[in-house]
Scaffold this motif. Structure first.
Motif, PDB file in Angstrom:
ATOM      1  N   GLU A 208      -6.766   5.932   0.057  1.00  0.00           N
ATOM      2  CA  GLU A 208      -5.810   6.557   0.978  1.00  0.00           C
ATOM      3  C   GLU A 208      -5.108   7.744   0.355  1.00  0.00           C
ATOM      4  O   GLU A 208      -4.814   8.745   1.027  1.00  0.00           O
ATOM      5  CB  GLU A 208      -4.784   5.523   1.427  1.00  0.00           C
ATOM      6  CG  GLU A 208      -3.779   6.038   2.441  1.00  0.00           C
ATOM      7  CD  GLU A 208      -2.806   4.970   2.899  1.00  0.00           C
ATOM      8  OE1 GLU A 208      -1.739   5.338   3.444  1.00  0.00           O
ATOM      9  OE2 GLU A 208      -3.099   3.771   2.712  1.00  0.00           O
ATOM     10  N   SER A 209      -4.835   7.650  -0.942  1.00  0.00           N
ATOM     11  CA  SER A 209      -4.127   8.739  -1.625  1.00  0.00           C
ATOM     12  C   SER A 209      -5.072   9.815  -2.144  1.00  0.00           C
ATOM     13  O   SER A 209      -4.619  10.780  -2.777  1.00  0.00           O
ATOM     14  CB  SER A 209      -3.325   8.165  -2.797  1.00  0.00           C
ATOM     15  OG  SER A 209      -4.188   7.630  -3.781  1.00  0.00           O
ATOM     16  N   ASP A 210      -6.384   9.637  -1.893  1.00  0.00           N
ATOM     17  CA  ASP A 210      -7.405  10.561  -2.405  1.00  0.00           C
ATOM     18  C   ASP A 210      -7.369  10.663  -3.925  1.00  0.00           C
ATOM     19  O   ASP A 210      -7.687  11.706  -4.507  1.00  0.00           O
ATOM     20  CB  ASP A 210      -7.237  11.961  -1.791  1.00  0.00           C
ATOM     21  CG  ASP A 210      -7.567  11.974  -0.310  1.00  0.00           C
ATOM     22  OD1 ASP A 210      -8.528  11.283   0.082  1.00  0.00           O
ATOM     23  OD2 ASP A 210      -6.863  12.665   0.455  1.00  0.00           O
TER      24      ASP A 210
ATOM     25  N   GLU B 260      -7.921   0.227  -1.834  1.00  0.00           N
ATOM     26  CA  GLU B 260      -7.589   0.848  -0.559  1.00  0.00           C
ATOM     27  C   GLU B 260      -6.550   1.954  -0.726  1.00  0.00           C
ATOM     28  O   GLU B 260      -6.639   3.016  -0.092  1.00  0.00           O
ATOM     29  CB  GLU B 260      -7.066  -0.211   0.410  1.00  0.00           C
ATOM     30  CG  GLU B 260      -8.125  -1.217   0.842  1.00  0.00           C
ATOM     31  CD  GLU B 260      -7.562  -2.383   1.627  1.00  0.00           C
ATOM     32  OE1 GLU B 260      -8.350  -3.181   2.169  1.00  0.00           O
ATOM     33  OE2 GLU B 260      -6.319  -2.519   1.709  1.00  0.00           O
ATOM     34  N   SER B 261      -5.572   1.717  -1.583  1.00  0.00           N
ATOM     35  CA  SER B 261      -4.506   2.713  -1.789  1.00  0.00           C
ATOM     36  C   SER B 261      -5.024   3.943  -2.512  1.00  0.00           C
ATOM     37  O   SER B 261      -4.612   5.073  -2.205  1.00  0.00           O
ATOM     38  CB  SER B 261      -3.347   2.080  -2.572  1.00  0.00           C
ATOM     39  OG  SER B 261      -2.807   0.979  -1.874  1.00  0.00           O
TER      40      SER B 261
ATOM     41  N   ARG C  86     -13.782   5.515   0.825  1.00  0.00           N
ATOM     42  CA  ARG C  86     -13.207   5.174   2.124  1.00  0.00           C
ATOM     43  C   ARG C  86     -14.198   4.291   2.905  1.00  0.00           C
ATOM     44  O   ARG C  86     -15.381   4.373   2.735  1.00  0.00           O
ATOM     45  CB  ARG C  86     -12.901   6.445   2.911  1.00  0.00           C
ATOM     46  CG  ARG C  86     -11.767   7.247   2.278  1.00  0.00           C
ATOM     47  CD  ARG C  86     -11.334   8.386   3.199  1.00  0.00           C
ATOM     48  NE  ARG C  86     -10.273   9.157   2.603  1.00  0.00           N
ATOM     49  CZ  ARG C  86      -8.980   8.807   2.648  1.00  0.00           C
ATOM     50  NH1 ARG C  86      -8.621   7.716   3.271  1.00  0.00           N
ATOM     51  NH2 ARG C  86      -8.070   9.572   2.084  1.00  0.00           N
TER      52      ARG C  86
ATOM     53  N   VAL D 254       0.564   3.983  -2.937  1.00  0.00           N
ATOM     54  CA  VAL D 254       0.227   5.378  -2.653  1.00  0.00           C
ATOM     55  C   VAL D 254       1.308   6.305  -3.217  1.00  0.00           C
ATOM     56  O   VAL D 254       1.002   7.347  -3.819  1.00  0.00           O
ATOM     57  CB  VAL D 254       0.042   5.601  -1.136  1.00  0.00           C
ATOM     58  CG1 VAL D 254      -0.028   7.092  -0.813  1.00  0.00           C
ATOM     59  CG2 VAL D 254      -1.214   4.895  -0.648  1.00  0.00           C
TER      60      VAL D 254
ATOM     61  N   ARG E 140       0.832  -1.210   0.000  1.00  0.00           N
ATOM     62  CA  ARG E 140       0.000   0.000   0.000  1.00  0.00           C
ATOM     63  C   ARG E 140       0.862   1.254   0.000  1.00  0.00           C
ATOM     64  O   ARG E 140       0.545   2.237  -0.682  1.00  0.00           O
ATOM     65  CB  ARG E 140      -0.952  -0.011   1.194  1.00  0.00           C
ATOM     66  CG  ARG E 140      -2.221  -0.812   0.971  1.00  0.00           C
ATOM     67  CD  ARG E 140      -3.276  -0.484   2.020  1.00  0.00           C
ATOM     68  NE  ARG E 140      -2.827  -0.849   3.352  1.00  0.00           N
ATOM     69  CZ  ARG E 140      -3.088  -2.020   3.939  1.00  0.00           C
ATOM     70  NH1 ARG E 140      -3.788  -2.935   3.298  1.00  0.00           N
ATOM     71  NH2 ARG E 140      -2.653  -2.270   5.157  1.00  0.00           N
TER      72      ARG E 140
END
Length: 221
Positions: free
Chosen positions: A134-136, A130-131, A221, A97, A93
């Motif tokens: 997380e990185s938007d 998921e990544s 998210r 990211v 991840r």
């Protein structure tokens, strides 16, 4: 501004099998393709009696050759063990990211986290989702899943690859250690042929000869 596209695979040959024709098509459309491979593929089909490390080394070389055939700009290897339960998900991840933040890709492709029958493929798909959250990252062109171990019953996008099917065939053939015993090329090109023939039940004639299909992946998210 360059058109950056990120393709994430669990193993060194997933991209070529699942979407090699679309990759060649995107390259012709002047996209810059980055391929990220999660595992080293060291525990793959091995009729040669090689050690796991030698298999991993061979598969890295094969992946680079196949990427060259397709015109991929960059190949990133995470070098994780070839077993889903041994993959360091935190490290993967973190790498994803970082790559997403650097490239800011307009499209991302990966494996499907539910519909693919291979546990490593499902893991890769989940880690990408998921990544991205997380990185938007919200790629304007979307996040897409391609099919390898498990044909999709439906799809959100179909790409005809008639002009690029020979490049796909050649790219898969570069994975010599794998096609030595399992004819991946024959199998997936048969599927691509079926996709094109049966793409539209209302069509009087097929719109193409070979096609690859994709499902949209929701990021949140």
């Amino acid at each position: 501004m360059s058109r950056q596209i990120l393709i994430v695979s669990a193993h060194p040959d997933d991209m070529e099998i699942g979407m090699g024709g679309t990759v060649a098509k995107l390259v012709e459309e002047r996209a810059e393709i980055t391929s990220l491979v999660v595992t080293d593929g060291g525990r793959a089909s091995n009729p040669f009696g090689w050690t796991e490390q030698r298999m991993a080394d061979v598969r890295r070389t094969e992946a680079l050759r196949a990427a060259e055939v397709l015109g991929v700009t960059e190949v990133i290897f995470c070098d994780q063990p070839d077993a889903a339960d041994e993959v360091d998900e935190v490290a993967v991840r973190r790498k994803l990211v970082a790559v997403m933040t650097r490239l800011k890709p307009i499209e991302v492709y990966t494996l499907h986290e539910e519909l693919d029958r291979h546990p490593g493929h499902r893991q890769a798909g989940r880690l990408v989702r998921e990544s991205a959250a997380e990185s938007d990252l919200m790629p304007s062109g979307g996040v897409w899943a391609y099919e390898v171990w498990g044909p999709f019953a439906r799809w959100d996008r179909l790409e005809y690859i008639d002009v690029y099917v020979e490049k796909k065939r050649l790219a898969i053939a570069e994975h010599r250690s794998q096609v030595a015993t399992i004819p991946y090329g024959d199998g997936v090109l048969g599927l691509n042929r079926w996709r094109a023939v049966f793409a539209d039940p209302m069509a009087e004639t097929p719109a193409g000869t070979y096609a690859e299909v994709f499902l949209r992946v929701a990021i949140g998210r």
